[in-house]
Design an enzyme around this catalytic site. Structure first.
Site, short mmCIF file in Angstrom:
data_model
loop_
_atom_site.label_atom_id
_atom_site.label_comp_id
_atom_site.label_asym_id
_atom_site.label_seq_id
_atom_site.Cartn_x
_atom_site.Cartn_y
_atom_site.Cartn_z
N HIS A 393 0.84 -1.21 0.00
CA HIS A 393 0.00 0.00 0.00
C HIS A 393 0.87 1.26 0.00
O HIS A 393 0.72 2.14 -0.85
CB HIS A 393 -0.91 -0.03 1.23
CG HIS A 393 -1.75 1.19 1.42
ND1 HIS A 393 -3.08 1.23 1.09
CD2 HIS A 393 -1.46 2.43 1.89
CE1 HIS A 393 -3.57 2.43 1.35
NE2 HIS A 393 -2.61 3.18 1.85
N GLU A 394 1.77 1.35 0.98
CA GLU A 394 2.63 2.53 1.07
C GLU A 394 3.59 2.63 -0.12
O GLU A 394 3.95 3.73 -0.54
CB GLU A 394 3.41 2.52 2.39
CG GLU A 394 2.54 2.50 3.65
CD GLU A 394 1.57 3.66 3.72
OE1 GLU A 394 1.79 4.69 3.06
OE2 GLU A 394 0.56 3.54 4.44
N HIS A 397 1.92 4.56 -2.78
CA HIS A 397 2.07 6.00 -2.56
C HIS A 397 3.45 6.48 -3.04
O HIS A 397 3.57 7.49 -3.74
CB HIS A 397 1.94 6.32 -1.07
CG HIS A 397 0.54 6.30 -0.56
ND1 HIS A 397 -0.48 7.02 -1.12
CD2 HIS A 397 0.00 5.65 0.52
CE1 HIS A 397 -1.60 6.81 -0.43
NE2 HIS A 397 -1.33 5.99 0.56
N HIS A 400 3.92 6.47 -6.74
CA HIS A 400 3.14 7.58 -7.30
C HIS A 400 3.94 8.88 -7.17
O HIS A 400 4.06 9.66 -8.12
CB HIS A 400 1.80 7.68 -6.57
CG HIS A 400 0.81 8.58 -7.22
ND1 HIS A 400 -0.44 8.81 -6.68
CD2 HIS A 400 0.85 9.31 -8.36
CE1 HIS A 400 -1.11 9.65 -7.48
NE2 HIS A 400 -0.34 9.97 -8.49
#
Length: 602
Positions: A393-394, A397, A400
């Site tokens: 998940h991180e 980020h 991105h």
């Protein structure tokens, strides 16, 4: 025989390979402190440019670039101070760093506060002429358009200066919450599944709630909220002060309400928020059905809140070490191409990640960075499947951020918070699909399905529940109604009961849950977890069936366009209900799969 108590290690006891390398930002603390001094010295240079915007396109461009350069340096220094503080929130030396950075951030904000009001005073025709006279300004056209679109919400230069100078004061409630929640609260010791006496913490609380032993779950839950119950009035005062500040600023800037103020800045229609809440409430029977399934599988007379996180299937014998999880992440993300996975390897190898929990470390997990730093990740690793999902998940980020930083100029590199959760939850969806496809054991597959359903519950249902609570506390304050612990406890308990349905036992402790949610200080942020998860579900399926090109373009777009348009170009229209209905359809499909699989295994 009495078990030995397991204590959290001190920061200096953590192996360096499991910590982030902040020398990539500043070589040492002295270099950071020197940077603060130089930044402070540059504020006057920007302040002295006030009145220059009407003096021609060259003066306009010079002032804009001087401001962006100052903000860029300040942002880098702030990231460093924040990361240093979060690795040990009890370290007074680094508490001083973040305090100084916040104060300087407010000074910088005050120093540049004249720009937007002065820009908005320029006649539209004159501004158009600047673009015709100086083609270098075209690189900033969307940035300027976003500002001018909010013309009616800006105040005079003097008023903007006063508000910017008070930024540090306005952030006081959030800062109080952070210190109280992460540093000052003292949690008791509880017994884990092996009867070890361990110190309860934010980091291990989630793991304890996953325990198959109900007594462990119950103890962690009740002990955690006994602590919060003691401080309910302090937390209420802090949150109420924050909400009042938010409402006050929205009113002064001529927004109809605080929610509109938060959404309009990113050009998000309020209807997106309302549609989410409506769709979630319409589909609450699916959540009630899932709670009922838990009750059946766990063979319990009533489902307590501490029963909602333990797997309803047998936990696989394997654990998920950090090393093994790195390999799984790379395989699951291989559908995004070699360039993407090469960047992920760089994050692993160059110490962009602070992995394990230590005493005083900030709870939870996040990705943080800016244009001139690595996109760092903070974790509190627990060797379970949830840690694996948190890592991917991180990493979403951070990738991105990396893609935006390397594809856009500084002023377009910081993507909107509205799209911030899409990349992270797309990664989660890809991991779920990968694990389901590469798992033969029906018990493990059932576990993964359960994990997906729990993730959906925790993201779309739970975050929308938070969004409803957040809207309510803002409405209460706007109507000058009391916002004490008593009122917040009562509303939250009723809301919780409505969401989880007739089979939930609404434990009295759950009324205090709002106290420990930091996102209530982020001003209408939480709804974006839900919209982002739903959009990510659609994007993940598009990647798997059509390839990653449109998605990779989305990652690289930064803030070069309005967020709604950026996602639309990737293939998902978030102004419609289709993406939400699709997400609930996938939830129902996987709920069906789990029910059938459980029947076969029983």
């Amino acid at each position: 025989m009495k078990k030995e108590s397991i204590k959290l290690p001190l920061r200096e006891e953590i192996p360096s390979k499991l910590t982030w390398d902040l020398t990539l930002i500043f070589k040492n603390d002295k270099e950071f402190e020197k940077e603060l001094e130089e930044i402070e010295g540059q504020i006057a240079n920007v302040e002295n440019r006030q009145g220059s915007l009407s003096k021609g396109s060259t003066a306009f461009l010079d002032s804009l670039e001087a401001i962006l350069q100052l903000e860029r340096r300040m942002e880098k220094a702030f990231v460093y101070a924040n990361l240093k503080n979060d690795q040990d929130t009890g370290n007074k030396y680094y508490q001083g760093f973040i305090a100084r950075a916040r104060q300087l951030y407010a000074k910088v904000g005050a120093g540049v506060s004249w720009f937007e009001p002065e820009l908005l005073e320029l006649p539209i025709e004159k501004l158009k002429g600047y673009f015709n006279q100086n083609t270098e300004l075209l690189a900033y056209k969307h940035l300027i358009a976003k500002i001018t679109a909010q013309r009616k919400h800006f105040l005079s230069a003097k008023e903007e200066e006063l508000l910017a100078g008070a930024a540090d004061i306005f952030s006081t409630p959030e800062n109080i919450f952070g210190v109280l929640n992460n540093s000052d609260l003292k949690f008791p010791e509880v017994r884990d599944a092996k009867n070890n006496l361990i110190q309860l913490s934010h980091g291990n609380y989630g793991r304890l709630l996953e325990s198959p032993q109900r007594s462990v779950r119950r103890a962690a839950f009740t002990e955690m909220y006994q602590v919060y119950q003691q401080f309910q009035n302090t937390f209420a005062l802090s949150l109420a002060a924050h909400v009042h500040t938010h409402n006050y600023l929205a009113q002064k800037r001529c927004y109809p309400d605080a929610r509109s103020a938060a959404l309009t800045r990113n050009n998000i229609p309020v209807s997106v928020y309302k549609t989410l809440v409506e769709q979630v409430n319409h589909h609450l029977p699916l959540l009630h059905r899932y709670v009922s399934l838990r009750k059946k599988i766990l063979k319990i007379n009533e489902v307590h809140m501490y029963d909602l996180y333990t797997p309803v299937t047998k936990i696989p014998a394997r654990t998920y070490s950090y090393k093994d999880s790195q390999e799984i992440v790379l395989k699951a993300l291989s559908v995004l191409g070699n360039d993407y996975t090469a960047r992920v390897k760089e994050a692993f190898e160059n110490r962009w990640i602070d992995v394990v929990e230590n005493k005083g470390k900030r709870s939870g997990a996040y990705s943080s960075g800016m244009y001139d730093t690595a996109p760092y990740i903070l974790l509190n690793w627990q060797n379970n499947l949830e840690s694996l999902f948190t890592l991917i998940h991180e990493m979403g980020h951070s990738m991105h951020t990396y893609a935006s930083n390397t594809s856009q100029d500084y002023h377009y590199s910081d993507y909107s918070i509205f799209v911030a959760e899409i990349a992270s939850t797309t990664n989660e969806n890809l991991l779920t699909q990968y694990l389901l496809e590469h798992t033969e054991d029906p018990h493990v597959k059932a576990y993964i399905l359960n994990h997906y359903l729990d993730g959906f519950k925790g993201t779309i249902f739970r975050q929308t529940q938070f969004a409803e609570f957040e809207q309510w506390i803002h409405e209460q304050d706007a109507e000058q109604k009391p916002l004490t612990a008593k009122e917040m406890n009562a509303f939250y308990a009723d809301l919780n009961k409505r969401y989880y349905g007739p089979d939930i036992f609404n434990d009295s402790e759950i009324a205090y849950e709002w106290e420990r949610i930091p996102h209530f200080y982020y001003n209408f942020y939480v709804y974006q977890y839900a919209t982002g998860f739903a959009a990510a579900s659609a994007l993940a399926q598009k990647i798997l069936t059509e390839g990653p090109n449109d998605y990779l373009n989305f990652l690289s777009a930064g803030s070069s366009d309005f967020p709604i348009e950026i996602v639309k170009k990737a293939g998902v229209d978030m102004t419609e209900t289709t993406y939400l209905e699709s997400a609930f359809g996938l939830f129902e499909k996987r709920l069906d799969e789990l029910e059938k699989l459980i029947t076969k295994l029983s």
